[in-house]
Design an enzyme around this catalytic site. Structure first.
Site, PDB file in Angstrom:
ATOM      1  N   GLY A 122      -2.206   9.899   2.552  1.00  0.00           N
ATOM      2  CA  GLY A 122      -3.128   9.968   3.687  1.00  0.00           C
ATOM      3  C   GLY A 122      -4.134   8.830   3.679  1.00  0.00           C
ATOM      4  O   GLY A 122      -4.378   8.182   4.708  1.00  0.00           O
TER       5      GLY A 122
ATOM      6  N   HIS B 152       5.651  -9.590  -3.385  1.00  0.00           N
ATOM      7  CA  HIS B 152       6.464  -9.794  -2.181  1.00  0.00           C
ATOM      8  C   HIS B 152       5.739  -9.447  -0.888  1.00  0.00           C
ATOM      9  O   HIS B 152       6.023 -10.034   0.155  1.00  0.00           O
ATOM     10  CB  HIS B 152       7.746  -8.961  -2.274  1.00  0.00           C
ATOM     11  CG  HIS B 152       8.768  -9.548  -3.208  1.00  0.00           C
ATOM     12  ND1 HIS B 152      10.073  -9.120  -3.272  1.00  0.00           N
ATOM     13  CD2 HIS B 152       8.666 -10.539  -4.131  1.00  0.00           C
ATOM     14  CE1 HIS B 152      10.740  -9.813  -4.188  1.00  0.00           C
ATOM     15  NE2 HIS B 152       9.897 -10.680  -4.735  1.00  0.00           N
TER      16      HIS B 152
ATOM     17  N   ARG C 182       7.619 -13.173   6.017  1.00  0.00           N
ATOM     18  CA  ARG C 182       7.714 -11.749   6.356  1.00  0.00           C
ATOM     19  C   ARG C 182       6.326 -11.111   6.467  1.00  0.00           C
ATOM     20  O   ARG C 182       6.089 -10.264   7.326  1.00  0.00           O
ATOM     21  CB  ARG C 182       8.585 -11.047   5.308  1.00  0.00           C
ATOM     22  CG  ARG C 182      10.011 -11.558   5.358  1.00  0.00           C
ATOM     23  CD  ARG C 182      10.799 -11.253   4.118  1.00  0.00           C
ATOM     24  NE  ARG C 182      12.108 -11.903   4.179  1.00  0.00           N
ATOM     25  CZ  ARG C 182      12.897 -12.074   3.126  1.00  0.00           C
ATOM     26  NH1 ARG C 182      12.529 -11.642   1.931  1.00  0.00           N
ATOM     27  NH2 ARG C 182      14.068 -12.672   3.260  1.00  0.00           N
TER      28      ARG C 182
ATOM     29  N   HIS D 193       8.694 -14.837   1.395  1.00  0.00           N
ATOM     30  CA  HIS D 193       7.896 -13.604   1.520  1.00  0.00           C
ATOM     31  C   HIS D 193       6.710 -13.824   2.450  1.00  0.00           C
ATOM     32  O   HIS D 193       6.272 -12.903   3.139  1.00  0.00           O
ATOM     33  CB  HIS D 193       7.430 -13.137   0.145  1.00  0.00           C
ATOM     34  CG  HIS D 193       8.565 -12.926  -0.811  1.00  0.00           C
ATOM     35  ND1 HIS D 193       9.547 -11.996  -0.591  1.00  0.00           N
ATOM     36  CD2 HIS D 193       8.893 -13.570  -1.961  1.00  0.00           C
ATOM     37  CE1 HIS D 193      10.434 -12.052  -1.581  1.00  0.00           C
ATOM     38  NE2 HIS D 193      10.060 -13.011  -2.418  1.00  0.00           N
TER      39      HIS D 193
ATOM     40  N   CYS E 242      -5.978   9.525  -3.212  1.00  0.00           N
ATOM     41  CA  CYS E 242      -6.189  10.887  -2.731  1.00  0.00           C
ATOM     42  C   CYS E 242      -5.170  11.739  -3.481  1.00  0.00           C
ATOM     43  O   CYS E 242      -4.632  11.304  -4.504  1.00  0.00           O
ATOM     44  CB  CYS E 242      -6.082  10.983  -1.204  1.00  0.00           C
ATOM     45  SG  CYS E 242      -4.473  10.636  -0.487  1.00  0.00           S
ATOM     46  N   GLY E 243      -4.912  12.939  -3.018  1.00  0.00           N
ATOM     47  CA  GLY E 243      -4.000  13.797  -3.760  1.00  0.00           C
ATOM     48  C   GLY E 243      -2.614  13.195  -3.895  1.00  0.00           C
ATOM     49  O   GLY E 243      -2.044  13.121  -4.985  1.00  0.00           O
ATOM     50  N   THR E 244      -2.068  12.763  -2.780  1.00  0.00           N
ATOM     51  CA  THR E 244      -0.745  12.132  -2.779  1.00  0.00           C
ATOM     52  C   THR E 244      -0.812  10.615  -2.717  1.00  0.00           C
ATOM     53  O   THR E 244       0.203   9.941  -2.948  1.00  0.00           O
ATOM     54  CB  THR E 244       0.060  12.586  -1.551  1.00  0.00           C
ATOM     55  OG1 THR E 244      -0.667  12.204  -0.379  1.00  0.00           O
ATOM     56  CG2 THR E 244       0.280  14.092  -1.557  1.00  0.00           C
ATOM     57  N   GLY E 245      -1.931  10.081  -2.335  1.00  0.00           N
ATOM     58  CA  GLY E 245      -2.055   8.644  -2.069  1.00  0.00           C
ATOM     59  C   GLY E 245      -1.612   8.280  -0.667  1.00  0.00           C
ATOM     60  O   GLY E 245      -1.838   7.162  -0.211  1.00  0.00           O
TER      61      GLY E 245
ATOM     62  N   ASP F 197     -10.743  10.392  -2.125  1.00  0.00           N
ATOM     63  CA  ASP F 197     -11.321  11.646  -1.637  1.00  0.00           C
ATOM     64  C   ASP F 197     -11.631  12.535  -2.843  1.00  0.00           C
ATOM     65  O   ASP F 197     -11.549  12.095  -3.999  1.00  0.00           O
ATOM     66  CB  ASP F 197     -10.414  12.311  -0.576  1.00  0.00           C
ATOM     67  CG  ASP F 197      -9.146  12.923  -1.170  1.00  0.00           C
ATOM     68  OD1 ASP F 197      -8.916  12.807  -2.390  1.00  0.00           O
ATOM     69  OD2 ASP F 197      -8.369  13.522  -0.393  1.00  0.00           O
TER      70      ASP F 197
HETATM   71  C1  RB5 Z   1      -6.537  16.985   0.084  1.00  0.00           C
HETATM   72  O1  RB5 Z   1      -6.270  18.326  -0.135  1.00  0.00           O
HETATM   73  C2  RB5 Z   1      -5.230  16.215   0.297  1.00  0.00           C
HETATM   74  O2  RB5 Z   1      -4.666  16.560   1.511  1.00  0.00           O
HETATM   75  C3  RB5 Z   1      -5.472  14.722   0.213  1.00  0.00           C
HETATM   76  O3  RB5 Z   1      -6.036  14.420  -1.021  1.00  0.00           O
HETATM   77  C4  RB5 Z   1      -4.244  13.832   0.327  1.00  0.00           C
HETATM   78  O4  RB5 Z   1      -3.223  14.259  -0.521  1.00  0.00           O
HETATM   79  C5  RB5 Z   1      -3.783  13.532   1.685  1.00  0.00           C
HETATM   80  O5  RB5 Z   1      -2.894  12.697   1.899  1.00  0.00           O
END
Ligand code: RB5
Length: 149
Positions: A74, A102, A140, A137, A69-72, A12
């Site tokens: 979502g 695995h 599973r 593995h 994405c920001g956190t990976g 994103d």
């Molecule tokens: C965007 O602001 C942020 O929500 C998206 O990049 C991500 O971190 C969602 O999981």
């Protein structure tokens, strides 16, 4: 899988610069890279991009996918809704190696607001350099696939 060579990338808006750095790094290693964007910094929706990359992998158009994405988190959740996709978020090279060895992961997700470029490059190298070990593995992983059915 024979040695994975075709890699699709997507993200994103939160991860465009890191994604492009990773794409160039992977291409320089000789992989066939398809970066499906986006390139505009405008706010966008991570499920769209996770799904798009995952569908390429699920269709066999790419061997492996790398999404950000920001956190990976979502974009990973979205990718894992596509049948046949096994995607994990990794912030360290050990986990990135193990999800291939695995879990036979076919996609890697990275949080661009979680790790810096140097670690992200190591994570990608670990993921691409590892191979599924099969054996117990595989049993599973087959159980995961059975949940989809
Ligand atoms: C965007 O602001 C942020 O929500 C998206 O990049 C991500 O971190 C969602 O999981």
């Amino acid at each position: 899988m024979t040695s994975p060579r075709r890699i699709v990338l997507s993200s994103d808006h939160a991860a465009i610069a890191l994604r492009q750095t990773l794409a160039a790094h992977i291409a320089a290693k000789g992989y066939e890279v398809t970066d499906i964007g986006p390139t505009s910094p405008e706010s966008t929706h991570y499920p769209t991009h996770g799904q798009a990359a995952a569908e390429r992998v699920a269709a066999g158009e790419a061997d492996l996918g790398i999404i950000l994405c920001g956190t990976g988190q979502g974009i990973m959740m979205a990718a894992n809704k596509v049948k046949g996709i096994r995607c994990g978020v990794c912030s360290d090279p050990f986990s990135a190696r193990m999800i291939r060895a695995h879990n036979d992961a076919n996609m890697l997700s990275i949080g661009a607001r979680v790790i810096g470029e140097a670690v992200a490059l190591e994570v990608v190298d670990a993921f691409l350099g590892a191979e599924f070990e099969g054996g117990r593995h595989a049993t599973r992983v087959d159980m995961i696939t059975a949940i989809e059915a």
